[in-house]
Motif scaffolding. Structure first.
Motif, PDB file in Angstrom:
ATOM      1  N   ILE A  24      -1.673   9.564   1.144  1.00  0.00           N
ATOM      2  CA  ILE A  24      -3.061   9.566   1.614  1.00  0.00           C
ATOM      3  C   ILE A  24      -4.019   9.706   0.431  1.00  0.00           C
ATOM      4  O   ILE A  24      -5.022   8.999   0.347  1.00  0.00           O
ATOM      5  CB  ILE A  24      -3.258  10.669   2.678  1.00  0.00           C
ATOM      6  CG1 ILE A  24      -2.646  10.182   3.993  1.00  0.00           C
ATOM      7  CG2 ILE A  24      -4.737  11.020   2.859  1.00  0.00           C
ATOM      8  CD1 ILE A  24      -2.650  11.179   5.123  1.00  0.00           C
ATOM      9  N   ARG A  25      -3.672  10.593  -0.484  1.00  0.00           N
ATOM     10  CA  ARG A  25      -4.512  10.746  -1.689  1.00  0.00           C
ATOM     11  C   ARG A  25      -4.593   9.443  -2.472  1.00  0.00           C
ATOM     12  O   ARG A  25      -5.652   9.031  -2.919  1.00  0.00           O
ATOM     13  CB  ARG A  25      -3.940  11.842  -2.596  1.00  0.00           C
ATOM     14  CG  ARG A  25      -4.524  13.216  -2.327  1.00  0.00           C
ATOM     15  CD  ARG A  25      -4.339  14.146  -3.527  1.00  0.00           C
ATOM     16  NE  ARG A  25      -2.960  14.238  -3.975  1.00  0.00           N
ATOM     17  CZ  ARG A  25      -2.058  15.089  -3.476  1.00  0.00           C
ATOM     18  NH1 ARG A  25      -2.404  15.915  -2.520  1.00  0.00           N
ATOM     19  NH2 ARG A  25      -0.818  15.110  -3.933  1.00  0.00           N
ATOM     20  N   ARG A  26      -3.449   8.791  -2.614  1.00  0.00           N
ATOM     21  CA  ARG A  26      -3.420   7.540  -3.386  1.00  0.00           C
ATOM     22  C   ARG A  26      -4.250   6.465  -2.695  1.00  0.00           C
ATOM     23  O   ARG A  26      -4.978   5.707  -3.341  1.00  0.00           O
ATOM     24  CB  ARG A  26      -1.980   7.080  -3.588  1.00  0.00           C
ATOM     25  CG  ARG A  26      -1.240   7.933  -4.612  1.00  0.00           C
ATOM     26  CD  ARG A  26       0.243   7.668  -4.591  1.00  0.00           C
ATOM     27  NE  ARG A  26       0.578   6.308  -5.022  1.00  0.00           N
ATOM     28  CZ  ARG A  26       1.746   5.727  -4.769  1.00  0.00           C
ATOM     29  NH1 ARG A  26       2.672   6.379  -4.100  1.00  0.00           N
ATOM     30  NH2 ARG A  26       1.984   4.515  -5.197  1.00  0.00           N
ATOM     31  N   LEU A  27      -4.117   6.377  -1.376  1.00  0.00           N
ATOM     32  CA  LEU A  27      -4.891   5.378  -0.624  1.00  0.00           C
ATOM     33  C   LEU A  27      -6.389   5.621  -0.781  1.00  0.00           C
ATOM     34  O   LEU A  27      -7.162   4.683  -0.982  1.00  0.00           O
ATOM     35  CB  LEU A  27      -4.505   5.423   0.859  1.00  0.00           C
ATOM     36  CG  LEU A  27      -3.174   4.763   1.216  1.00  0.00           C
ATOM     37  CD1 LEU A  27      -2.677   5.238   2.565  1.00  0.00           C
ATOM     38  CD2 LEU A  27      -3.317   3.246   1.200  1.00  0.00           C
ATOM     39  N   ARG A  28      -6.774   6.876  -0.682  1.00  0.00           N
ATOM     40  CA  ARG A  28      -8.205   7.199  -0.805  1.00  0.00           C
ATOM     41  C   ARG A  28      -8.734   6.835  -2.182  1.00  0.00           C
ATOM     42  O   ARG A  28      -9.853   6.360  -2.319  1.00  0.00           O
ATOM     43  CB  ARG A  28      -8.445   8.679  -0.486  1.00  0.00           C
ATOM     44  CG  ARG A  28      -8.319   8.907   1.011  1.00  0.00           C
ATOM     45  CD  ARG A  28      -8.629  10.320   1.416  1.00  0.00           C
ATOM     46  NE  ARG A  28      -8.494  10.425   2.880  1.00  0.00           N
ATOM     47  CZ  ARG A  28      -8.311  11.557   3.527  1.00  0.00           C
ATOM     48  NH1 ARG A  28      -8.257  12.702   2.867  1.00  0.00           N
ATOM     49  NH2 ARG A  28      -8.200  11.558   4.837  1.00  0.00           N
ATOM     50  N   LYS A  29      -7.925   7.079  -3.189  1.00  0.00           N
ATOM     51  CA  LYS A  29      -8.320   6.705  -4.550  1.00  0.00           C
ATOM     52  C   LYS A  29      -8.517   5.204  -4.679  1.00  0.00           C
ATOM     53  O   LYS A  29      -9.342   4.741  -5.458  1.00  0.00           O
ATOM     54  CB  LYS A  29      -7.247   7.156  -5.551  1.00  0.00           C
ATOM     55  CG  LYS A  29      -7.608   8.461  -6.230  1.00  0.00           C
ATOM     56  CD  LYS A  29      -6.685   8.730  -7.403  1.00  0.00           C
ATOM     57  CE  LYS A  29      -6.753  10.196  -7.782  1.00  0.00           C
ATOM     58  NZ  LYS A  29      -5.516  10.682  -8.388  1.00  0.00           N
ATOM     59  N   LEU A  30      -7.732   4.464  -3.916  1.00  0.00           N
ATOM     60  CA  LEU A  30      -7.852   3.003  -3.943  1.00  0.00           C
ATOM     61  C   LEU A  30      -8.994   2.505  -3.060  1.00  0.00           C
ATOM     62  O   LEU A  30      -9.195   1.298  -2.909  1.00  0.00           O
ATOM     63  CB  LEU A  30      -6.540   2.359  -3.481  1.00  0.00           C
ATOM     64  CG  LEU A  30      -5.324   2.546  -4.398  1.00  0.00           C
ATOM     65  CD1 LEU A  30      -4.047   2.109  -3.692  1.00  0.00           C
ATOM     66  CD2 LEU A  30      -5.516   1.741  -5.679  1.00  0.00           C
ATOM     67  N   LEU A  79       1.061  13.422   2.184  1.00  0.00           N
ATOM     68  CA  LEU A  79      -0.203  13.849   1.572  1.00  0.00           C
ATOM     69  C   LEU A  79      -0.479  13.072   0.289  1.00  0.00           C
ATOM     70  O   LEU A  79      -1.615  12.687   0.013  1.00  0.00           O
ATOM     71  CB  LEU A  79      -0.171  15.357   1.296  1.00  0.00           C
ATOM     72  CG  LEU A  79      -0.104  16.253   2.544  1.00  0.00           C
ATOM     73  CD1 LEU A  79       0.078  17.710   2.157  1.00  0.00           C
ATOM     74  CD2 LEU A  79      -1.341  16.074   3.419  1.00  0.00           C
ATOM     75  N   LYS A  80       0.568  12.835  -0.465  1.00  0.00           N
ATOM     76  CA  LYS A  80       0.414  12.091  -1.717  1.00  0.00           C
ATOM     77  C   LYS A  80      -0.031  10.654  -1.426  1.00  0.00           C
ATOM     78  O   LYS A  80      -0.928  10.125  -2.081  1.00  0.00           O
ATOM     79  CB  LYS A  80       1.747  12.092  -2.481  1.00  0.00           C
ATOM     80  CG  LYS A  80       1.604  11.733  -3.936  1.00  0.00           C
ATOM     81  CD  LYS A  80       2.874  12.076  -4.696  1.00  0.00           C
ATOM     82  CE  LYS A  80       3.637  10.804  -4.993  1.00  0.00           C
ATOM     83  NZ  LYS A  80       4.993  11.074  -5.488  1.00  0.00           N
ATOM     84  N   LEU A 100       0.836  -1.208   0.000  1.00  0.00           N
ATOM     85  CA  LEU A 100       0.000   0.000   0.000  1.00  0.00           C
ATOM     86  C   LEU A 100       0.868   1.255   0.000  1.00  0.00           C
ATOM     87  O   LEU A 100       1.953   1.254   0.569  1.00  0.00           O
ATOM     88  CB  LEU A 100      -0.907   0.007   1.233  1.00  0.00           C
ATOM     89  CG  LEU A 100      -2.026  -1.023   1.253  1.00  0.00           C
ATOM     90  CD1 LEU A 100      -2.776  -0.954   2.574  1.00  0.00           C
ATOM     91  CD2 LEU A 100      -2.979  -0.825   0.086  1.00  0.00           C
ATOM     92  N   PRO A 101       0.365   2.331  -0.629  1.00  0.00           N
ATOM     93  CA  PRO A 101       1.131   3.582  -0.645  1.00  0.00           C
ATOM     94  C   PRO A 101       1.488   4.044   0.764  1.00  0.00           C
ATOM     95  O   PRO A 101       0.633   4.057   1.646  1.00  0.00           O
ATOM     96  CB  PRO A 101       0.169   4.578  -1.303  1.00  0.00           C
ATOM     97  CG  PRO A 101      -0.798   3.754  -2.072  1.00  0.00           C
ATOM     98  CD  PRO A 101      -0.907   2.448  -1.332  1.00  0.00           C
TER      99      PRO A 101
END
Ligand SMILES: [Zn+2]
Length: 133
Positions: free
Chosen positions: A101-107, A98-99, A45-46
């Protein structure tokens, strides 16, 4: 100019990173005591979240306030010297967080950050007054 050698620098960073483990352990103990079961540091995971709850699609990061730049937090105060060394490093950390977290949310993952200063004693998880999360 940066006078630290590559080795000295990575040692210094490792020391600071190491400090982050204490709050992480506190959170882990607390969650475990409450009956939550989780996985640790999932490399796939990111950002390799500190705690992963696969069935809930939820991850928790336990962040040291200095290293991860907790906004407005006294523990995140900058050192008085060698700012030219610290500032870019710390800014990179914040942006990377921050990046991720954004990537995780997208997933499809829900993300939560627990800050070091929210663990004034190891049995409580409330934020202190005057801090933003
Ligand atoms: Zn803090």
């Amino acid at each position: 100019m940066d006078t630290l050698s590559r080795t000295e620098r990575s040692e210094r960073m490792a020391r600071i990173r190491g400090r982050d483990t204490k709050p992480e352990l506190a959170v882990r103990r607390l969650l475990h005591r409450c009956g939550f079961r989780y996985r640790l540091h999932r490399a796939t995971l990111p950002g390799k979240p500190d705690l992963v709850f696969p069935s809930r699609q939820k991850v928790i990061f336990v962040h040291g306030c200095f290293w991860h730049r907790h906004p407005g937090c006294p523990l995140a105060r900058l050192p008085r010297s060698r700012l030219e060394f610290w500032l870019p490093k710390l800014k990179d950390n914040r942006l990377r967080d921050l990046k991720n977290i954004r990537r995780l949310r997208k997933l499809g993952w829900k993300t939560h950050v627990v800050w070091e200063c929210q663990l004034p004693d190891l049995n409580r998880l409330g934020p202190r007054k005057g801090h933003t999360v």
